[in-house]
Design a protein around this motif. Structure first.
Motif, PDB file in Angstrom:
ATOM      1  N   THR A 146      -0.989  -1.373  11.358  1.00  0.00           N
ATOM      2  CA  THR A 146      -1.092   0.089  11.363  1.00  0.00           C
ATOM      3  C   THR A 146      -0.190   0.643  10.267  1.00  0.00           C
ATOM      4  O   THR A 146       0.949   0.157  10.080  1.00  0.00           O
ATOM      5  N   ARG A 147      -0.678   1.674   9.579  1.00  0.00           N
ATOM      6  CA  ARG A 147       0.073   2.251   8.461  1.00  0.00           C
ATOM      7  C   ARG A 147       1.380   2.866   8.968  1.00  0.00           C
ATOM      8  O   ARG A 147       1.383   3.680   9.889  1.00  0.00           O
ATOM      9  N   PHE A 148       2.490   2.495   8.323  1.00  0.00           N
ATOM     10  CA  PHE A 148       3.807   3.031   8.669  1.00  0.00           C
ATOM     11  C   PHE A 148       4.270   4.091   7.682  1.00  0.00           C
ATOM     12  O   PHE A 148       4.863   5.101   8.047  1.00  0.00           O
ATOM     13  N   GLY A 149       4.027   3.867   6.391  1.00  0.00           N
ATOM     14  CA  GLY A 149       4.467   4.817   5.385  1.00  0.00           C
ATOM     15  C   GLY A 149       4.065   4.361   3.996  1.00  0.00           C
ATOM     16  O   GLY A 149       3.350   3.366   3.813  1.00  0.00           O
ATOM     17  N   LYS A 150       4.549   5.107   3.014  1.00  0.00           N
ATOM     18  CA  LYS A 150       4.214   4.818   1.621  1.00  0.00           C
ATOM     19  C   LYS A 150       5.431   5.095   0.749  1.00  0.00           C
ATOM     20  O   LYS A 150       6.066   6.148   0.866  1.00  0.00           O
ATOM     21  N   CYS A 151       5.774   4.165  -0.122  1.00  0.00           N
ATOM     22  CA  CYS A 151       6.883   4.323  -1.069  1.00  0.00           C
ATOM     23  C   CYS A 151       6.346   4.960  -2.340  1.00  0.00           C
ATOM     24  O   CYS A 151       5.535   4.345  -3.052  1.00  0.00           O
ATOM     25  N   ASN A 152       6.824   6.155  -2.631  1.00  0.00           N
ATOM     26  CA  ASN A 152       6.315   6.938  -3.751  1.00  0.00           C
ATOM     27  C   ASN A 152       7.470   7.267  -4.686  1.00  0.00           C
ATOM     28  O   ASN A 152       8.413   7.958  -4.291  1.00  0.00           O
ATOM     29  N   GLY A 153       7.435   6.767  -5.923  1.00  0.00           N
ATOM     30  CA  GLY A 153       8.517   7.030  -6.860  1.00  0.00           C
ATOM     31  C   GLY A 153       8.408   6.258  -8.150  1.00  0.00           C
ATOM     32  O   GLY A 153       9.000   6.643  -9.149  1.00  0.00           O
ATOM     33  N   HIS A 154       7.651   5.173  -8.150  1.00  0.00           N
ATOM     34  CA  HIS A 154       7.464   4.424  -9.389  1.00  0.00           C
ATOM     35  C   HIS A 154       6.561   5.207 -10.341  1.00  0.00           C
ATOM     36  O   HIS A 154       5.624   5.882  -9.923  1.00  0.00           O
ATOM     37  N   SER A 155       6.849   5.091 -11.629  1.00  0.00           N
ATOM     38  CA  SER A 155       6.038   5.772 -12.635  1.00  0.00           C
ATOM     39  C   SER A 155       5.054   4.831 -13.312  1.00  0.00           C
ATOM     40  O   SER A 155       4.422   5.191 -14.296  1.00  0.00           O
ATOM     41  N   SER A 156       4.912   3.605 -12.786  1.00  0.00           N
ATOM     42  CA  SER A 156       3.913   2.668 -13.288  1.00  0.00           C
ATOM     43  C   SER A 156       3.520   1.742 -12.151  1.00  0.00           C
ATOM     44  O   SER A 156       4.052   1.821 -11.041  1.00  0.00           O
ATOM     45  N   PHE A 157       2.579   0.849 -12.424  1.00  0.00           N
ATOM     46  CA  PHE A 157       2.043  -0.020 -11.384  1.00  0.00           C
ATOM     47  C   PHE A 157       3.089  -1.006 -10.875  1.00  0.00           C
ATOM     48  O   PHE A 157       3.969  -1.436 -11.602  1.00  0.00           O
ATOM     49  N   ILE A 158       2.964  -1.353  -9.607  1.00  0.00           N
ATOM     50  CA  ILE A 158       3.899  -2.280  -8.967  1.00  0.00           C
ATOM     51  C   ILE A 158       3.580  -3.704  -9.419  1.00  0.00           C
ATOM     52  O   ILE A 158       2.414  -4.113  -9.452  1.00  0.00           O
ATOM     53  N   THR A 159       4.607  -4.461  -9.777  1.00  0.00           N
ATOM     54  CA  THR A 159       4.395  -5.847 -10.209  1.00  0.00           C
ATOM     55  C   THR A 159       4.979  -6.867  -9.228  1.00  0.00           C
ATOM     56  O   THR A 159       4.349  -7.887  -8.955  1.00  0.00           O
ATOM     57  N   HIS A 160       6.176  -6.602  -8.700  1.00  0.00           N
ATOM     58  CA  HIS A 160       6.836  -7.557  -7.807  1.00  0.00           C
ATOM     59  C   HIS A 160       7.662  -6.780  -6.787  1.00  0.00           C
ATOM     60  O   HIS A 160       8.126  -5.667  -7.070  1.00  0.00           O
ATOM     61  N   LEU A 161       7.875  -7.392  -5.625  1.00  0.00           N
ATOM     62  CA  LEU A 161       8.781  -6.784  -4.642  1.00  0.00           C
ATOM     63  C   LEU A 161       9.320  -7.859  -3.714  1.00  0.00           C
ATOM     64  O   LEU A 161       8.712  -8.924  -3.525  1.00  0.00           O
ATOM     65  N   ASP A 162      10.498  -7.561  -3.112  1.00  0.00           N
ATOM     66  CA  ASP A 162      11.156  -8.470  -2.178  1.00  0.00           C
ATOM     67  C   ASP A 162      11.804  -7.663  -1.065  1.00  0.00           C
ATOM     68  O   ASP A 162      12.227  -6.512  -1.265  1.00  0.00           O
TER      69      ASP A 162
END
Length: 812
Positions: A632-648
């Motif tokens: 179920t959707r919890f939220g959305k991280c909004n702040g990057h000014s380009s496409f997401i490449t990696h995350l941890d």
């Protein structure tokens, strides 16, 4: 070259957009800080109030002008969470007309700051603490952060608290090394005559830069790894021991062409015996053949140049005997006549050529089709026991060629004998891709469209036939193990083993298009791959085999296993992502986030959250329940000014570190509402459950000086946190110590891939590293050897080695 230039321009536009967005965010922060600066200056010097008022007006006007000008760039976020701005030509022209007046006021503001060093330092302090309520406003110190530059853009890295003196850190080579353990895949889609069976019981074939010798009964592999670019051709010597192999010429990382040659090597010892024609073959080696009549004394080579140069070499002397331009059309095969080494045959697009070598000079005769329809392609040929030449073509026919007296009426007096079609035999629907002559004179043919293998008698009467399963593609090449058992290479990069009576089973399988998605199981020796061929494959690393494969409607780009190991999530190129059950291979959940491709899927360590990184610049967060089966959707991280490449994820499962296409490093508080952490220095001591982000203080050393931001495609820290593996754009896999926060860190580097390495991943117990090629469709499994079991969490502050150069280990 045009594609490279276009990509470079697109990267530059992305960088410019992100730089503009970053500048606008800083201006926004500066406007908020200006009242604080005014209050402090008045407290120090009350007479400065009038000057500050003037500065404030100038900065305000300048800021308004910048924000108005930014409206000309469509789709650039002005600040975190702000709406996108559309073009407004009227405002832009008004701003342009006031530019000179506002620039003068802005210059006076800059002069004031230049003349007031204490004010400048205080501004730095305030900016470094801006946006983080409750953060301690300590004194700004240059030693708290360092900068690295990618394509001219500075990226600030905050030094962890346990580093007392960054300049004294020494990077060392890791104690661990890699040994090539297994190669998954086979180049069958565009290969010809690239599968042979050796007397040792091994099948020899190639993929990427590796030639594999696979022992069929023992299920073991050996590898010949002296090639520096993709292997394209293979030939077996009449003694069944020596092998000749040719490669693509390729280019180095600076775009300079590399010299190609033919390697002749011993299949028993894997020792290179000769290098033929170093630097002679333009663009690489397309076809190879040993002579038979003189026990393999000569080697014939056709290169991949526009004119497809045909050359003959003396193997013992390593010298060129003769050379000639063959044709501007594609050439598919070359062979010596088994009874006369002075006669050579080539075939390809719309031609069959019969060459005669005499006195170091070639003469050529073209096969005459006469009353028969001329096919578009002559795909292959073989020699009958009587010396006849048999060709397979794109019309599905086997043509028998023989010498014929010249037609004087047509060709005139003095015409010499010609090679003409003596017989046409209908064989397959679609192309005849391969012909193979058996010792008893029988002939095997492999069809394209009908996927059939037919055994013919010596006089071309059909005796037996069978059809290979559709999922393996069509027949590309055939190698006889004995009179009954066959090896078949297919267009879907599989090698089959079987007989006419029992059918065929796959002993080698692989992907057939570019691959990007790679994930290892959290507790078992399993790993999953996905790519542009729309296949999702689960592999058993210890058994070296494919466990299962499913086909999706779109192609997969990323994947991750749920921590309990029962399900796996796969992100697709349309914004859709699916969850598969590992036991049933069924899709148990499906969601869509945006309409752009997904680049990363990552579960939190406790399995309660799933983060989905997209090319629409957002990170979507999902609650995970029912052991990874409900989302179920919890939220959305909004702040990057380009496409997401990696995350941890952090080890406590509360925070996310993410990278984007414009080289941003951002941190997020997930339980706190997917909130962006403005003060990045607060995350400098945070521990991360995984480390796959290519940008960060702990992995600064993996970047070469002057690197493009796309030079590194992926990295992965081992579970022991002692080493980090890196996949680069230059076909290399690197192994660094972890952490490696200093530039020019030494590494072990390894060859084998023939295109950009798209992903790397350690198995659950760090026993192996998996690396994935892009266009080479190759998966390499490396065994991690060496090292010890000492804990390396504090290694960052105690590194003392003075090693400064990368070493290349000997090839296995």
């Amino acid at each position: 070259m045009m594609e490279v230039r276009l990509q470079a321009q697109e990267d530059e536009i992305t960088l410019l957009k992100s730089s503009l967005a970053d500048a606008l965010r800083r201006i926004h922060i500066h406007d908020k800080l200006l009242p604080l600066l005014k209050q402090q200056l008045i407290a120090v010097n009350p007479s400065a109030a009038r000057v500050l008022n003037q500065v404030s007006c100038s900065e305000s006007s300048s800021s308004s002008r910048r924000f108005s000008s930014s409206a000309a760039v469509d789709g650039i976020p002005l600040s975190a969470g702000s709406p996108r701005v559309r073009r407004n030509s009227e405002k832009l022209s008004n701003a342009d007309r006031q530019r000179k007046r506002l620039d003068k006021k802005a210059a006076s503001s800059a002069n004031l700051l230049t003349r007031s060093p204490s004010l400048e330092n205080r501004a730095k302090e305030l900016i470094s603490n801006a946006g983080s309520p409750g953060s301690r406003r300590g004194t700004y110190s240059q030693g708290q952060s360092i900068k690295m530059f990618i394509r001219g853009r500075p990226i600030t890295m905050y030094v962890p608290s346990n580093i007392q003196n960054y300049d004294d850190l020494k990077m060392e080579l890791p104690l661990e090394r890699l040994e090539l353990d297994w190669v998954y895949g086979y180049r069958g889609r565009d290969g010809r005559a690239n599968l042979y069976f050796l007397p040792t019981g091994e099948a020899v074939y190639f993929i990427a830069c590796v030639i594999v010798l696979y022992h069929i009964k023992d299920s073991t592999q050996r590898h010949y790894r002296k090639h520096t670019d993709c292997v394209r051709s293979l030939a077996l010597h009449p003694d069944k021991v020596r092998v000749a192999s040719g490669q693509t010429a390729g280019v180095d990382k600076d775009g300079k062409p590399l010299q190609s040659c033919v390697h002749i090597w011993d299949s028993n010892t894997l020792v290179t015996l000769q290098q033929i024609g170093l630097g002679t073959f333009q663009r690489g080696v397309g076809s190879l053949a040993f002579s038979s009549a003189d026990s393999g004394g000569f080697l014939c080579v056709i290169d991949d140049s526009t004119e497809h140069m045909l050359s003959v070499w003396d193997c013992a002397k390593e010298t060129k005997v003769a050379e000639i331009k063959s044709t501007n059309e594609a050439v598919f095969a070359v062979e010596f006549n088994p009874s006369d080494s002075n006669n050579i045959i080539t075939c390809g697009k719309s031609h069959v050529y019969f060459w005669t070598l005499s006195g170091g000079q070639f003469t050529k005769k073209q096969g005459i089709f006469g009353k028969y329809k001329k096919p578009k392609f002559i795909q292959c040929f073989a020699f009958g026991l009587t010396g006849d030449v048999l060709t397979g073509d794109s019309e599905g026919n086997i043509l028998t060629w023989g010498k014929s007296a010249a037609d004087v009426k047509t060709l005139g007096k003095g015409a010499k004998e010609t090679y003409q079609i003596m017989r046409q035999t209908r064989a397959h629907e679609g192309s005849v891709f391969t012909l193979c002559t058996l010792q008893d004179g029988a002939l095997l043919s492999g069809g394209g469209k009908d996927r059939k293998i037919i055994r013919w008698s010596a006089d071309l009467a059909p005796e037996r036939e069978c059809e290979i399963p559709e999922k393996f593609g069509t027949v590309r090449t055939i190698a006889a193990m004995d009179e009954e058992e066959l090896l078949v290479g297919t267009t879907r990069n599989a090698i089959l083993r079987g007989t006419f009576s029992d059918g065929f089973l796959a002993i080698v399988q692989g992907h057939v298009d570019e691959m990007w998605g790679l994930a290892s199981h959290p507790s078992q020796s399993l790993f999953l791959t996905c790519g542009h061929d729309r296949q999702v494959c689960l592999w058993e690393a210890e058994e070296h085999r494919l466990s299962w494969s499913v086909s999706l409607e779109e192609y997969g780009l990323c994947a991750d296993f749920c921590p309990n190991g029962s399900t796996v999530s796969v992100g697709l190129n349309t914004g859709r992502w699916v969850v598969l059950d590992l036991l049933t291979q069924e899709v148990i959940s499906e969601s869509v986030d945006g309409n752009e491709q997904l680049s990363v899927m990552r579960y939190s360590p406790d399995g309660n959250f799933l983060a989905v990184g997209s090319h629409d610049n957002f990170i979507y967060i999902y609650n995970v329940t029912e052991k990874g089966r409900r989302y179920t959707r919890f939220g959305k991280c909004n702040g990057h000014s380009s496409f997401i490449t990696h995350l941890d994820w952090s080890k406590d499962g509360r925070y996310i570190m993410s990278n984007s296409g414009d080289y941003e490093i951002l941190y997020w508080d997930i339980p706190g509402g997917c909130k962006l952490l403005r003060n990045r220095s607060e995350s400098k001591d945070r521990e991360w459950a995984s480390f796959t982000c290519v940008l960060g203080f702990h992995v600064m050393g993996v970047w070469l000086e002057g690197s493009d931001g796309t030079d590194i495609n992926a990295l992965c820290r081992s579970h022991s946190e002692r080493i980090v593996a890196v996949a680069d754009d230059f076909c290399k896999v690197h192994l660094f110590q972890f952490p490696c926060p200093k530039l020019k860190a030494p590494s072990h580097k390894y060859d084998g891939h023939g295109s950009h390495v798209t992903n790397v991943c350690f198995t659950h117990n760090d026993s192996h590293l998996l690396s994935m090629g892009g266009k080479d469709t190759c998966i390499l499994q490396w065994k991690v050897v060496g090292g010890n079991r000492w804990d390396s969490k504090d290694k960052l502050g105690s590194a003392s080695s003075t090693s400064t150069s990368s070493l290349e280990p000997p090839a296995s």
